[in-house]
Design a protein around this motif. Structure first.
Motif, PDB file in Angstrom:
ATOM      1  N   ASP A  66       0.831  -1.208   0.000  1.00  0.00           N
ATOM      2  CA  ASP A  66       0.000   0.000   0.000  1.00  0.00           C
ATOM      3  C   ASP A  66       0.862   1.252   0.000  1.00  0.00           C
ATOM      4  OD1 ASP A  66      -2.288  -1.548  -0.007  1.00  0.00           O
ATOM      5  OD2 ASP A  66      -2.486  -1.539   2.178  1.00  0.00           O
ATOM      6  N   ASP A  69       2.188   1.753  -3.382  1.00  0.00           N
ATOM      7  CA  ASP A  69       1.153   2.301  -4.264  1.00  0.00           C
ATOM      8  C   ASP A  69       1.015   3.799  -4.093  1.00  0.00           C
ATOM      9  OD1 ASP A  69       0.625  -0.228  -5.248  1.00  0.00           O
ATOM     10  OD2 ASP A  69      -1.017  -0.609  -3.834  1.00  0.00           O
ATOM     11  N   THR A  78       4.621   3.560 -14.048  1.00  0.00           N
ATOM     12  CA  THR A  78       3.900   2.423 -13.451  1.00  0.00           C
ATOM     13  C   THR A  78       2.910   1.864 -14.468  1.00  0.00           C
ATOM     14  OG1 THR A  78       2.280   3.952 -12.494  1.00  0.00           O
ATOM     15  CG2 THR A  78       4.126   3.297 -11.097  1.00  0.00           C
ATOM     16  N   THR A  81       2.373  -3.502 -13.132  1.00  0.00           N
ATOM     17  CA  THR A  81       2.955  -3.834 -11.832  1.00  0.00           C
ATOM     18  C   THR A  81       2.641  -5.288 -11.485  1.00  0.00           C
ATOM     19  OG1 THR A  81       2.705  -1.549 -11.071  1.00  0.00           O
ATOM     20  CG2 THR A  81       3.018  -3.237  -9.389  1.00  0.00           C
ATOM     21  N   ARG A 100       8.437  -6.263  -5.989  1.00  0.00           N
ATOM     22  CA  ARG A 100       7.567  -5.626  -6.981  1.00  0.00           C
ATOM     23  C   ARG A 100       8.369  -5.368  -8.250  1.00  0.00           C
ATOM     24  NH1 ARG A 100       3.459  -0.710  -5.904  1.00  0.00           N
ATOM     25  NH2 ARG A 100       2.270  -2.545  -5.249  1.00  0.00           N
TER      26      ARG A 100
END
Length: 234
Positions: A66, A69, A78, A81, A100
């Motif tokens: 989170d 993000d 981005t 992802t 990630r």
């Protein structure tokens, strides 16, 4: 035939009406208690369901993702992802490792600058440490720390395999840029987040200072010990 009057000279109807009113009041009280019980039950279910819902949501979604993000990076950085997680959040056997992989539309240099600036704004601090990276890597590799977490950021060119050209192997270059080559432009971003207590780079590294290890018990002889013998007296 007229019923006999009671001791007071009146009929017995009023006591019957009073009993009906008592029964009506009793039924009303039971309905109110039932309604109150239903409201209490619904309240308990709702008060328990809401925390349970958010608790399950928290367990299913790692808060580290989170925070990633929420990084203030441009949309071109981005495009796609992919997240992967392993280990235990409570460090049972292995601590949690969050990885990630992000596809960016811009070159590695511009993409690295965008991510480094976003990490700095989010409170991450550059971490100058040995073994960053563990081995020599192409592109830009930086390490960061914040609170109890460490973060590795690796930005490089994407790995592209050119398609065959007119039946020839892929190693033969095409005479002109193809659509596949254009799609292979941009950069690839890898983010690895670990708990600091599970990152070996946060632990003191053993020193090789001779003053701490002592003298070598088996010194190397630079000369032949048998080359110059002292003659014994005759």
């Amino acid at each position: 035939m007229r019923r006999a009057a009671g001791p007071g000279g009146a009929d017995d109807d009023p006591p019957a009406e009073g009993g009906a009113r008592s029964e009506l009041r009793r039924q009303t009280r039971e309905k109110n208690r039932l309604r109150l019980g239903v409201l209490v039950l619904v309240s308990v279910v709702l008060l328990g369901a809401i925390p349970l819902f958010f608790g399950l949501r928290t367990l299913s979604r790692d808060p580290v993702f989170d925070s990633l993000d929420d990084l203030d990076v441009p949309s071109w950085a981005t495009v796609r992802t992919v997240d992967d997680v392993s280990g235990s959040r409570w460090c049972l056997l292995d601590c949690r490792l969050r990885e990630r992989t992000v596809t960016s539309e811009r070159p590695p240099e511009e993409t690295a600058q965008a991510y480094e600036a976003a990490l700095a704004r989010d409170g991450w601090q550059r971490w100058q440490v040995a073994r960053c990276p563990e081995k020599e890597e192409k592109g830009t590799y930086t390490c960061w720390r914040r609170d109890e977490l460490t973060l590795d950021l690796w930005v490089r060119e994407p790995t592209c395999v050119p398609p065959p050209v007119e039946g020839e192997p892929a190693a033969v270059p095409a005479p002109a840029p193809s659509a596949a080559a254009q799609e292979c432009a941009g950069s690839l971003v890898s983010v690895k987040v670990r708990n600091a207590i599970d990152d070996e780079r946060t632990r003191p590294q053993p020193s090789t200072d001779p003053s701490l290890t002592g003298e070598d018990p088996y010194p190397t002889l630079s000369e032949d010990p048998l080359g110059e013998l002292t003659p014994s007296p005759s």
